[in-house]
Design an enzyme around this catalytic site. Sequence first.
Site, PDB file in Angstrom:
ATOM      1  N   ASP A 106      44.453  38.815  38.417  1.00  0.00           N
ATOM      2  CA  ASP A 106      43.742  38.324  37.230  1.00  0.00           C
ATOM      3  C   ASP A 106      43.409  36.841  37.375  1.00  0.00           C
ATOM      4  O   ASP A 106      43.983  36.131  38.215  1.00  0.00           O
ATOM      5  CB  ASP A 106      44.612  38.516  35.986  1.00  0.00           C
ATOM      6  N   HIS A 258      48.416  37.308  39.572  1.00  0.00           N
ATOM      7  CA  HIS A 258      47.404  36.332  39.173  1.00  0.00           C
ATOM      8  C   HIS A 258      47.068  35.418  40.348  1.00  0.00           C
ATOM      9  O   HIS A 258      47.842  35.320  41.300  1.00  0.00           O
ATOM     10  CB  HIS A 258      47.902  35.488  37.989  1.00  0.00           C
TER      11      HIS A 258
END
Length: 300
Positions: A106, A258
């Site tokens: 992400d 992430h």
Amino acid sequence: MRVQQQTAGENGGIANRTSRTKTHKRRRIRYGRLSAALMLIALIITGLTYALIGITHWIKGYVAPPPVAVIEQPTKLGMIEMTLDVKEEPARFQGQVRKLAYITFDDGPSEYTEQLLDILKEHEAKATFFMIGRQLNQHKSAVERLVQEGSYPGLHSMTHNYNILYKSGSSANFVKEFKKEQKMVQDLIGFTPHLIRAPYGSSPQIGETFRGDIAAAGFKMWDWTTDSLDWNLPGQPDKIVARVRKSVHRDKEVILMHEREQTVQALPRILKLLEDRGYEFEVYDPNAHWTANFSGDTRL
């Protein structure tokens, strides 16, 4: 004379009855002794039979001790236990079920995207990148590269702003942002993605009606099965690896990570860990979509 004959007849009858009574008694005694003898013989035979069986088992146990009751399968076979009584091979070993790991990132694209792609390439792996729209233009080459190398360019909203996306009381801002980003990606690389990931996850802020609006807009939505918590562990790649090691156990894993420096440091060990556990690396395929949202909503 009649009296004497009658007496003699009577005495003779008494004598006969006495004789028959003694004979019956002798017969009962003989039958009783015979029954007792037969019972004794039966008991002796039964005892000898049990003794023979016990000796046979003792000899077998001495010569060849009984096998261990449970066999632990190697890690790559799923760490399941199988007893010796099981004759059929478990379904997961018959090629019907593959262990698949979907690596997802992400908050990109970023300065770390290229490094993540380098590591993925070393392990012959691909990933699904959920990108933020406002960052696309600054990292156009990284977006082009990830698509060229077979990774999937997912959508993660324009702003990643909780208040804008969820506080209005409707899905309007959410859907608007994702449609705008979808158009940006299409203009940027000529590819139109439909898979999205809701910032902060879909639960509890996205209800049934909200999900229906997302589906009506033509999007599919993924959450995750394993959260690495990497965003909250700066400078602690060991803890990120430990978190993933503890969590992964399903036949299909969607692993949330992430684009962070600590994630770049942890990724090689995470990929190695998954390889050692028998996982194959997969990337999202729109032609083989499967449901992976917290609500189990098949519309998404």
